[in-house]
Scaffold this motif. Structure first.
Motif, PDB file in Angstrom:
ATOM      1  N   ARG A 101      -5.261   5.756  11.752  1.00 15.07           N
ATOM      2  CA  ARG A 101      -4.969   5.449  10.346  1.00 15.07           C
ATOM      3  C   ARG A 101      -5.389   4.032   9.962  1.00 15.07           C
ATOM      4  O   ARG A 101      -5.524   3.151  10.804  1.00 15.07           O
ATOM      5  CB  ARG A 101      -3.527   5.753   9.995  1.00 15.07           C
ATOM      6  CG  ARG A 101      -2.496   4.886  10.609  1.00 15.07           C
ATOM      7  CD  ARG A 101      -1.115   5.380  10.158  1.00 15.07           C
ATOM      8  NE  ARG A 101      -0.066   4.643  10.816  1.00 15.07           N
ATOM      9  CZ  ARG A 101       0.419   4.952  12.028  1.00 15.07           C
ATOM     10  NH1 ARG A 101      -0.056   5.983  12.712  1.00 15.07           N
ATOM     11  NH2 ARG A 101       1.367   4.209  12.562  1.00 15.07           N
ATOM     12  N   ARG A 102      -5.598   3.876   8.660  1.00 15.61           N
ATOM     13  CA  ARG A 102      -6.136   2.628   8.100  1.00 15.61           C
ATOM     14  C   ARG A 102      -5.317   1.414   8.526  1.00 15.61           C
ATOM     15  O   ARG A 102      -4.083   1.416   8.429  1.00 15.61           O
ATOM     16  CB  ARG A 102      -6.148   2.735   6.573  1.00 15.61           C
ATOM     17  CG  ARG A 102      -6.624   1.494   5.841  1.00 15.61           C
ATOM     18  CD  ARG A 102      -6.533   1.730   4.341  1.00 15.61           C
ATOM     19  NE  ARG A 102      -6.953   0.576   3.579  1.00 15.61           N
ATOM     20  CZ  ARG A 102      -6.147  -0.432   3.229  1.00 15.61           C
ATOM     21  NH1 ARG A 102      -4.875  -0.416   3.588  1.00 15.61           N
ATOM     22  NH2 ARG A 102      -6.619  -1.451   2.534  1.00 15.61           N
TER      23      ARG A 102
ATOM     24  N   ASN B 285      -9.009  -2.414   6.531  1.00 17.78           N
ATOM     25  CA  ASN B 285      -9.398  -1.337   5.597  1.00 17.78           C
ATOM     26  C   ASN B 285     -10.123  -0.191   6.287  1.00 17.78           C
ATOM     27  O   ASN B 285     -10.593   0.726   5.618  1.00 17.78           O
ATOM     28  CB  ASN B 285     -10.254  -1.893   4.435  1.00 17.78           C
ATOM     29  CG  ASN B 285     -10.420  -0.865   3.317  1.00 17.78           C
ATOM     30  OD1 ASN B 285      -9.462  -0.176   2.964  1.00 17.78           O
ATOM     31  ND2 ASN B 285     -11.618  -0.719   2.790  1.00 17.78           N
TER      32      ASN B 285
ATOM     33  N   VAL C 272      -6.937   7.452   5.750  1.00 22.18           N
ATOM     34  CA  VAL C 272      -5.959   7.273   4.675  1.00 22.18           C
ATOM     35  C   VAL C 272      -5.397   8.665   4.383  1.00 22.18           C
ATOM     36  O   VAL C 272      -6.120   9.551   3.923  1.00 22.18           O
ATOM     37  CB  VAL C 272      -6.647   6.694   3.416  1.00 22.18           C
ATOM     38  CG1 VAL C 272      -5.644   6.537   2.281  1.00 22.18           C
ATOM     39  CG2 VAL C 272      -7.322   5.360   3.736  1.00 22.18           C
TER      40      VAL C 272
ATOM     41  N   VAL D 149      -1.344   8.273   0.326  1.00 20.23           N
ATOM     42  CA  VAL D 149      -1.180   6.907   0.857  1.00 20.23           C
ATOM     43  C   VAL D 149      -1.774   5.876  -0.112  1.00 20.23           C
ATOM     44  O   VAL D 149      -1.264   4.768  -0.241  1.00 20.23           O
ATOM     45  CB  VAL D 149      -1.809   6.793   2.263  1.00 20.23           C
ATOM     46  CG1 VAL D 149      -1.922   5.336   2.702  1.00 20.23           C
ATOM     47  CG2 VAL D 149      -0.975   7.584   3.263  1.00 20.23           C
ATOM     48  N   GLU D 150      -2.832   6.253  -0.812  1.00 17.64           N
ATOM     49  CA  GLU D 150      -3.434   5.325  -1.782  1.00 17.64           C
ATOM     50  C   GLU D 150      -3.056   5.784  -3.192  1.00 17.64           C
ATOM     51  O   GLU D 150      -3.040   6.980  -3.485  1.00 17.64           O
ATOM     52  CB  GLU D 150      -4.964   5.329  -1.629  1.00 17.64           C
ATOM     53  CG  GLU D 150      -5.658   4.259  -2.462  1.00 17.64           C
ATOM     54  CD  GLU D 150      -7.192   4.279  -2.281  1.00 17.64           C
ATOM     55  OE1 GLU D 150      -7.817   3.275  -2.587  1.00 17.64           O
ATOM     56  OE2 GLU D 150      -7.732   5.303  -1.842  1.00 17.64           O
ATOM     57  N   THR D 151      -2.765   4.815  -4.060  1.00 16.63           N
ATOM     58  CA  THR D 151      -2.436   5.121  -5.465  1.00 16.63           C
ATOM     59  C   THR D 151      -3.348   4.268  -6.328  1.00 16.63           C
ATOM     60  O   THR D 151      -3.056   3.106  -6.604  1.00 16.63           O
ATOM     61  CB  THR D 151      -0.952   4.779  -5.760  1.00 16.63           C
ATOM     62  OG1 THR D 151      -0.135   5.312  -4.720  1.00 16.63           O
ATOM     63  CG2 THR D 151      -0.500   5.359  -7.099  1.00 16.63           C
TER      64      THR D 151
ATOM     65  N   GLY E 293       1.283   9.179  -4.963  1.00 15.56           N
ATOM     66  CA  GLY E 293      -0.080   8.738  -4.641  1.00 15.56           C
ATOM     67  C   GLY E 293      -1.120   9.823  -4.859  1.00 15.56           C
ATOM     68  O   GLY E 293      -0.793  10.985  -5.133  1.00 15.56           O
TER      69      GLY E 293
ATOM     70  N   PHE F  11      -6.707  -4.131  -2.929  1.00 11.07           N
ATOM     71  CA  PHE F  11      -6.055  -3.313  -1.895  1.00 11.07           C
ATOM     72  C   PHE F  11      -4.539  -3.499  -1.944  1.00 11.07           C
ATOM     73  O   PHE F  11      -3.778  -2.541  -1.822  1.00 11.07           O
ATOM     74  CB  PHE F  11      -6.566  -3.694  -0.488  1.00 11.07           C
ATOM     75  CG  PHE F  11      -7.999  -3.296  -0.223  1.00 11.07           C
ATOM     76  CD1 PHE F  11      -8.561  -2.174  -0.818  1.00 11.07           C
ATOM     77  CD2 PHE F  11      -8.791  -4.045   0.638  1.00 11.07           C
ATOM     78  CE1 PHE F  11      -9.882  -1.799  -0.566  1.00 11.07           C
ATOM     79  CE2 PHE F  11     -10.118  -3.679   0.900  1.00 11.07           C
ATOM     80  CZ  PHE F  11     -10.651  -2.567   0.291  1.00 11.07           C
TER      81      PHE F  11
ATOM     82  N   THR G  47      -2.933  -1.302  -4.531  1.00 10.20           N
ATOM     83  CA  THR G  47      -3.164   0.151  -4.539  1.00 10.20           C
ATOM     84  C   THR G  47      -2.705   0.854  -3.257  1.00 10.20           C
ATOM     85  O   THR G  47      -2.660   2.081  -3.217  1.00 10.20           O
ATOM     86  CB  THR G  47      -4.654   0.472  -4.787  1.00 10.20           C
ATOM     87  OG1 THR G  47      -5.450  -0.321  -3.908  1.00 10.20           O
ATOM     88  CG2 THR G  47      -5.047   0.172  -6.228  1.00 10.20           C
ATOM     89  N   TYR G  48      -2.398   0.099  -2.230  1.00  9.83           N
ATOM     90  CA  TYR G  48      -1.765   0.686  -1.039  1.00  9.83           C
ATOM     91  C   TYR G  48      -0.329   0.199  -1.058  1.00  9.83           C
ATOM     92  O   TYR G  48      -0.024  -0.909  -0.620  1.00  9.83           O
ATOM     93  CB  TYR G  48      -2.478   0.251   0.244  1.00  9.83           C
ATOM     94  CG  TYR G  48      -3.816   0.933   0.431  1.00  9.83           C
ATOM     95  CD1 TYR G  48      -3.887   2.211   0.982  1.00  9.83           C
ATOM     96  CD2 TYR G  48      -4.994   0.317   0.038  1.00  9.83           C
ATOM     97  CE1 TYR G  48      -5.111   2.855   1.145  1.00  9.83           C
ATOM     98  CE2 TYR G  48      -6.224   0.954   0.197  1.00  9.83           C
ATOM     99  CZ  TYR G  48      -6.269   2.221   0.754  1.00  9.83           C
ATOM    100  OH  TYR G  48      -7.477   2.857   0.904  1.00  9.83           O
TER     101      TYR G  48
ATOM    102  N   THR H 143       3.628   0.686  -0.245  1.00 12.85           N
ATOM    103  CA  THR H 143       4.605   1.411   0.570  1.00 12.85           C
ATOM    104  C   THR H 143       5.881   1.536  -0.234  1.00 12.85           C
ATOM    105  O   THR H 143       6.428   0.532  -0.681  1.00 12.85           O
ATOM    106  CB  THR H 143       4.887   0.643   1.879  1.00 12.85           C
ATOM    107  OG1 THR H 143       3.636   0.116   2.322  1.00 12.85           O
ATOM    108  CG2 THR H 143       5.464   1.524   2.938  1.00 12.85           C
TER     109      THR H 143
END
Ligand SMILES: O=C(O)CCC(=O)C(=O)O
Ligand SMILES: [Fe+2]
Length: 354
Positions: free
Chosen positions: A77-78, A82, A86, A90-92, A101, A347, A350-351, A353
């Motif tokens: 995983r990322r 970067n 993903v 996980v990314e929004t 997301g 980043f 947009t990542y 948690t």
């Protein structure tokens, strides 16, 4: 209209650029016009360095990777660099409008060194190192050509941009991204959820490879305009060996040109047909994006171009006007000083948690 319901109006008619001109002068002007008007354009797949088999092989690698179980992908995983996998949600990309997301998975492959992968990957993917190296090399060549053509169009030295992307001057943020949007996901709420939220891209230019019969990309060419679907094949009866490569301008080229080149907002949805009540014809979508990024320490200051200076003069409002969209997007006035700083702030936004 709800924020992410796909539009039913006309598709956008993007220009098709021929990359085979040796001097790039005519293509430079055509490319610049498209970059200013739409921020998006097609490259004719008959005039680029890729063969149909280069594209097919890369998509086969992608399908094999995403076919692995979560347990098999999890160790890759990322990380902070970067690179890596993903997972779903996980990314929004558009955190302001989507609490859940994006409905996609991605594999970010960072720059290779002397043809060697610089990150751990599952053995079924790592076994294709030579194919991945060739594909990224072709992406780099294509981006260099486009950057040179744009420099011609802007009447600045032909190597103005390429010298700032030269990995011998330092690490770039280049990233080859395999994307997978599964059709089978049952938790998707039409009208609320999104495959990839509205955003602009962060770097210089992006190359996007799509598959026949797997549409979903939409763009917004002005803040007040409707979302316009971008077809995989434009509406012309031509025998392309594979779908034209979609090229779009990212935030950094927009900063470099005081907003003259457009870092256009885009998103990925289930195509309209697949979102109607009771539809059962949803399709998986696989796409491949190559994000071309300058060397991290590159300063995002205005290029010495008379074309840009004329644009600045025309636009008394250039200072403070917005560039791009999505988590971490900032105006011309407020953007970060260097390429690496801009990437990191995008980043970070947009990542998330939760
Ligand atoms: O998958 C696509 O078609 C677009 C993906 C995209 O816009 C991105 O990853 O920045
Ligand atoms: Fe994008």
């Amino acid at each position: 209209m709800a924020h992410n319901v796909p539009n039913t109006t006309g598709q956008v008619d993007l220009p098709m650029i021929d990359l085979s001109h040796p001097d790039g002068v005519g293509s430079g002007k055509a490319l610049l016009d498209a970059a200013v008007k739409y921020g998006f354009l097609y490259v004719d797949s008959r005039t680029c360095a890729f063969s149909g088999s280069d594209i097919d092989q890369m998509f086969a690698i992608s399908e094999e990777f995403f076919g692995l179980s979560t347990a098999e992908k999890l160790p890759f995983r990322r990380g902070a660099n970067n690179r890596g996998w993903v997972g779903m949600h996980v990314e929004t990309l558009d955190p302001e409008h989507h609490e859940k997301g994006d409905f996609k998975e991605a594999l970010n492959i960072g720059e290779l060194e002397n043809g060697t992968l610089q990150q751990p990957l599952p053995s079924c993917t790592a076994a294709h190192e030579r194919t991945i190296a060739r594909f990224t090399e072709l992406c780099n060549q294509t981006c260099s050509q486009i950057l040179q053509f744009l420099a011609h169009g802007l009447e600045i030295p032909g190597d103005y941009f390429t010298s700032r992307h030269d990995p011998s001057h330092g690490a770039t943020g280049n990233s080859l991204r395999l994307l997978y949007y599964p059709a089978s996901i049952t938790s998707y709420r039409s009208g609320k959820d999104i495959r990839a939220g509205a955003h602009s891209d962060y770097g210089s230019i992006t190359l996007l490879f799509q598959r026949p019969g797997q549409p979903g990309l939409e763009i917004k060419t002005a803040p007040e305009s409707e979302w316009a679907p971008v077809p995989v094949y434009p509406d012309t009866p031509t025998d392309y060996p594979f779908p034209p490569i979609l090229v779009n301008i990212g935030d950094m080229l927009s900063y470099w040109t005081d907003g003259l080149l457009k870092s256009t907002i885009h998103r990925v949805v289930f195509p309209h047909e697949a979102q109607r009540e009771g539809a059962n014809d949803r399709q998986d979508r696989y796409s491949i994006a190559f994000f071309c990024q300058p060397v991290g320490s590159t300063e995002l200051t205005t290029v010495p171009s008379a074309v840009v200076a004329a644009h600045r003069k025309e636009q008394s409002q250039v200072r403070g006007s917005s560039v791009g969209y999505g988590g971490g997007a900032v105006s011309l006035d407020d953007h970060r000083a260097t390429a690496a700083e801009h990437l990191q702030s995008r980043f970070a936004a947009t990542y998330i948690t939760k």
